[in-house]
Write an enzyme that holds these catalytic residues in place. Sequence first.
Site, PDB file in Angstrom:
ATOM      1  N   ASP A 327       0.844  -1.168   0.000  1.00 54.14           N
ATOM      2  CA  ASP A 327       0.000   0.000   0.000  1.00 54.14           C
ATOM      3  C   ASP A 327       0.892   1.234   0.000  1.00 54.14           C
ATOM      4  O   ASP A 327       2.094   1.148   0.251  1.00 54.14           O
ATOM      5  CB  ASP A 327      -0.886  -0.021   1.255  1.00 54.14           C
ATOM      6  CG  ASP A 327      -1.951   1.049   1.233  1.00 54.14           C
ATOM      7  OD1 ASP A 327      -2.216   1.598   0.152  1.00 54.14           O
ATOM      8  OD2 ASP A 327      -2.510   1.348   2.299  1.00 54.14           O
ATOM      9  N   ASP A 632      -4.553  -3.734   5.223  1.00 56.58           N
ATOM     10  CA  ASP A 632      -4.975  -3.237   6.527  1.00 56.58           C
ATOM     11  C   ASP A 632      -6.482  -3.383   6.772  1.00 56.58           C
ATOM     12  O   ASP A 632      -6.917  -3.284   7.900  1.00 56.58           O
ATOM     13  CB  ASP A 632      -4.586  -1.763   6.702  1.00 56.58           C
ATOM     14  CG  ASP A 632      -5.145  -0.874   5.588  1.00 56.58           C
ATOM     15  OD1 ASP A 632      -5.964  -1.365   4.792  1.00 56.58           O
ATOM     16  OD2 ASP A 632      -4.748   0.299   5.521  1.00 56.58           O
ATOM     17  N   ASP A 636      -9.124  -6.881   2.828  1.00 55.84           N
ATOM     18  CA  ASP A 636      -7.793  -7.292   2.380  1.00 55.84           C
ATOM     19  C   ASP A 636      -7.450  -8.710   2.829  1.00 55.84           C
ATOM     20  O   ASP A 636      -6.475  -9.294   2.361  1.00 55.84           O
ATOM     21  CB  ASP A 636      -6.718  -6.339   2.941  1.00 55.84           C
ATOM     22  CG  ASP A 636      -6.786  -4.963   2.315  1.00 55.84           C
ATOM     23  OD1 ASP A 636      -7.263  -4.871   1.170  1.00 55.84           O
ATOM     24  OD2 ASP A 636      -6.377  -3.991   2.959  1.00 55.84           O
TER      25      ASP A 636
END
Length: 896
Positions: A327, A632, A636
Amino acid sequence: MDHNYHAMEATAALEALGTSVAGLSDDEAASRFQSYGPNRLPQAPKRSLFLRFLSHFHNILIYVLLGAAVITLVLDHYFDAAVIVAVVIANAVIGFIQEGKAEKAMESIRRMLAPHAAVLRDGERRSIDGEALVPGDIVLLEAGDKVPADLRLIRAHGLQIQEAILTGESVPVEKTAEPVTADISLGDRLCMAFSGTLVTSGQGRGVVVATGAGSEIGRISGMLAAVEVLTTPLVRQMNVFAKWLTVLILLIAAVLLVFGYFVEHHDFTEMFMAVVGLSVAAIPEGLPAVLTITLAVGVQAMARRHAIVRRLPAIETLGSVSVICTDKTGTLTRNEMMVASIAVAGQVFSLEGDGYAPDGAVKLADIPVRGLDHIDLADLARAAASCNDASLHRRDGFWAVEGDPMEGALLAMAGKIGVEVRQELSGRTQSDTIPFDAKHRFMATLHHDHPDHADIFVKGAPEQVFAMCANQRGGSGGVAAFNEAHWRQVAEDIAAGGQRVLAIATREVAREQMVLHLSDVQGALTLLGLVGLMDPPRAEAIEAVAECREAGIRVKMITGDHARTASAIARLIGLDNSEKVLTGTDLDGMDDAQLAAAVLNTDVFARTNPEHKLRLVMAFQSQGITVAMTGDGVNDAPALKRADAGIAMGRKGSEAAKEAAEFVLADDNFASIVSAVREGRTVYDNIKKVISWTLPTNAGEAMTIVVALLFGLTLPVTPIQILWINLITAVTLGMALAFEPTEENTMRRPPRPRQEPLLTGGLLWHIVLVSVLFLGDVFGIFTYALDRGYSIDLARTMAMNTLVVMEIFHLFFIRNIYGASLTWKAVRGTRVVWATVIAIVMAQFAITYLPPMQRLFATEAVPVFDGILIIGVGVALFAIIEVEKQLRLSVPRWRR
């Protein structure tokens, strides 16, 4: 629960628990903590220390050695039996100590992963440890949270909770604050949120009614308790290897015993003791324990680097990771959002400052201005501060945000413009809210002020908010028709600078309206302006990306941000192909084969959702690539579970993501991922070193006995001396390798192939080479001593010391299996290595020169010159295998 709180009205439940919607005071919470204790489940009863110690005698190897000890005792070889028992006990003690350390390591991990809770204390939002919750606390719930205690809900907005661990119902349950009947079943208590369940969507507030063992999950904790088993496929593989090796050695020993007794006509007792010595020399009894210790050391090393290992098999996987999907926000960047620019009607302002501090310059065309002098700017700031769930606090001289970092940045922005946030919010009452959701990508709040005005404030993704706008501010508070093309261009210009763009809009409604519906914001809003937020890259992330490139690891950025924003940040941190960006829409238009081909040459993926992450992981794996994935959110979890190494964010990550991952980053920092990969490679290297040291030395010891028995030669080392060598060196020197630091070239090597076997052809060749050298040197020294007219005891003493010296020099060779061993750094070694070597040298001096030890082990004092010769043999061994290694490393890879 002692009371049927689910049957009470929310206000009645608050009164019954002696609390209010503002939460408990700090003093009252402290008092209740003393009464109720920490909010944690009672630990399962543990085995006694004695039973834990006895369990380390339960394997085939120990049974073989104990059987040999009993027979040796029957043959009146009391001291030999005592030494065998000492070897067994030493191995058990090492395993017992290691198990204790492993349990402590896992307990510390459980503490580090303990959920935190967002609560109201004295009317302020606080983040506290989940264990500090007490009945009466007001807990705030958001999507992705694990419910920290049993709660009676007092507010719920689109709140859905997954309760499968309690009810078995796989579909999330929609929650409400309305009471239910007293006799209703657990699964139908819609106004309750139970400890350990997961919030999948929406927001809510609830009052704690039960904690720890008093919660529903506490009542069934015995059924749900699961202990993390500290083992890996590698350890299991080595255990199986050790067992089959034990069987092979016992067969060889039996053949030699029969051959020596019936063919060579040796004394049975003498032959049996020789066979016992062979068995103890050849069986790597300490190898499984040392391997597990190596892994435990790696866990602790990773924890120091802020990478918490939840499942040990992942340590091995890290050594072969060749792609890291990460990310952007908070991982590659600092996650300290700051508003960098604001666009209102006809004007673009820039803001300066540090972190979340509500102080900083506001500039228009690079000229400082007073924010409140510009009415459109001030109105935008007030709207952003109102449509907001975060709060700012000054602690230890630093400003910190409680809640979403982006919302904290908006509060800091309002402070820089001159809006008094506390005063502004106290003058308005928030009547209702539509919480942010990934489906509609905006947040809306309804407010009433004291003059009885009612306003809706909206913030969200520009594309979404633009679709809901009919008007725009036309300057100085005026209103004009919405010009979507203009604002889209402004949004793209801001995003091109690496900034995240938010649109802020408003609408005035009738003062009687107290409930907010989606229809209230559709097509009727007035756009106030755009906000550009910058999350600057971490300096350490830029270095880590460069280190990954050297290590042959590709870094892929996967973000939900605007494509231009993603490209700009990728360029700043040094990603390859930063200009080439695939969006979620692009991915949706590709089939699996097209996606698998596209991911190889694309490093930036923007405007993606969690489903895209899962597809990307599968696309990389279809190409035979070992992939690590960060995440997170609740959604996910599938991608984290599917990835070869799932990495959850420790600070901003949801509990669902942490449970699905093998690793948790305590600091949410990309540099910690690279550190974890480095430590993973180090652990694998050290395991390889332990095996590469143990197997050749054991084989060398065993071959000296086998050759002597087969050819009817005098044993160069007695069985009791072999037992001594194994007691002193077999585990201690091998264990020293578990603490080896990372080699200099570790992150300059390409990732190891996924299916690379541990026992490679190179290792088998090394075993043969070292075994032959051990055999030749031991018999060489033994023959030399006899030729000089030395007694048989002195000759054996010299042969025994030669074995130990060669094992020590072999250790220094193995410490640097990928580079040169003849460097000052290599010779300097580590404290653990030198402490072990010094201890072994002192033990050898004792057995060689102290009369009591000489009588026990049939040894004699070695002359000084011959001692130097023995050291020379060790040097020669080191030189031969080092030159062979350098020759092997110098051969081009394509010729190997």
